[in-house]
Design an enzyme around this catalytic site. Structure first.
Site, PDB file in Angstrom:
ATOM      1  CD  GLU A 181      -6.159 -32.594  -1.536  1.00 48.36           C
ATOM      2  OE1 GLU A 181      -7.294 -32.109  -1.346  1.00 48.36           O
ATOM      3  OE2 GLU A 181      -5.768 -33.002  -2.648  1.00 48.36           O
ATOM      4  CG  HIS A 234      -6.727 -30.634  -5.200  1.00 43.77           C
ATOM      5  ND1 HIS A 234      -6.511 -31.978  -5.079  1.00 43.77           N
ATOM      6  CD2 HIS A 234      -6.825 -30.385  -6.537  1.00 43.77           C
ATOM      7  CE1 HIS A 234      -6.475 -32.535  -6.287  1.00 43.77           C
ATOM      8  NE2 HIS A 234      -6.671 -31.593  -7.186  1.00 43.77           N
ATOM      9  CB  CYS A 272      -9.236 -33.675  -7.997  1.00 47.03           C
ATOM     10  SG  CYS A 272      -8.584 -33.142  -9.590  1.00 47.03           S
TER      11      CYS A 272
END
Lengths: 225, 82
Positions: free
Chosen positions: A197, A195, A87
């Site tokens: 994560e 994302h 990002c």
């Protein structure tokens, strides 16, 4: 896996990134502040997390890319260290010229925040080897400036060299050729808007992001073995 | 010395903000607007001994993103003391 997560003023996914890396690798990453001028160790992975570094002043990622620590990150990248930019981290890596192109305002103007399906385009990089080429995975996006732009010749080169890592199934931000993530020429730098994560355990609604970190560990073990 | 720098998107690069502004102008009833392109204006105050080459480098290295943007440098005439 020895890793580090860089935090800039305005980063907001640094903790999520650190938690995901620790969960999957079993080792807590070092936390590195933007004003640090050097990396204290040789890391296997340096993660540049999401957020709004420096309030997105000038351009998203522009200020962070010129911060003291990024010179060390660029050097580490040149030495072959795996660098993951997610990002705002992707925006920073393009601004630091570690990856080609630029990330512009979403074509629909709106901030886009939702889970999106991606197609895995490359399954032989150190970031993607635990996926299968052509596989559809779900990873969340949350960004305002994710509209990937590069010249036609750069896009052709990225495609020709197999450096498009992920593509959006539905183009959520106007990105050229639906590109969601790209690799550097040497393959050790990955920038992506979604994302991973944020999808590493069921509680988060999905686990498709976990395999990105598993890929890195797998590569590391193979290299060491 | 005051320097004005205008950073604009290159031709052919989509400008979603310009499009939204255009749409808003239409909504306010202004007719005859053909196109809107948005950009950034930066004014810097530099010592007289800063070279043109340095100012150009500032634009290339930070103020503009050369992948998507062009820049134009305008030197302000020295103001005359009252």
């Amino acid at each position: 896996m020895k890793s580090a997560v860089i935090t800039f003023p305005g980063s907001n996914c640094d903790r999520d990134m650190a938690v995901a890396i620790e969960k999957i690798s079993g080792h807590a990453p070092a936390r590195v502040w933007h004003g640090d001028t050097s990396l204290s160790e040789n890391y296997d992975l340096i993660a540049v997390p999401g957020g709004f570094s420096y309030g997105d002043y000038l351009r998203s990622g522009a200020m962070a890319a010129r911060s003291p620590i990024m010179q060390s990150v660029v050097k580490a990248a040149e030495n072959g260290t795996a660098i993951l930019g997610v990002c705002n981290g992707f925006q920073i890596l393009t601004e630091a010229l570690l990856l080609p192109g630029a990330l512009m305002r979403n074509s629909g103007i709106d901030f886009v925040c939702r889970e999106v399906p991606l197609i895995v385009e490359n399954d032989n990089s150190q970031f993607t080897s635990a996926y299968e080429k052509g596989e559809e995975i779900i990873i969340p996006v949350a960004h305002h400036d994710g509209n990937y732009f590069a010249s036609e010749s750069e896009l052709d080169q990225l495609e020709g060299e197999g450096r498009v890592a992920f593509r959006y199934v539905e183009n959520v931000n106007g990105s050229a050729r639906n590109i969601a993530g790209i690799l550097s020429a040497k393959g050790n730098v990955l920038g992506m808007m979604p994302h991973p994560e944020r999808h590493v355990e069921e509680l988060q609604g999905g686990t498709d992001g976990a395999r990105l970190f598993e890929s890195l560990i797998k590569t590391l073990l193979e290299t060491a073995g | 010395m005051k320097i004005r720098i205008f950073v604009t998107l290159k031709n052919g690069v989509l400008d979603p903000q310009g499009k939204a502004i255009h749409h808003a102008l239409d909504g306010l009833g202004f007719s005859g607007v053909n196109d809107v392109r948005s950009g950034r204006f930066i004014e810097i105050d530099v010592e007289d001994n800063v070279s043109d080459g340095d100012i150009d480098a500032m634009c290339r290295k930070l103020l503009a993103n050369m992948v998507i943007e062009n820049y134009r440098i305008e030197k302000m005439p020295e103001s005359v003391p009252a």
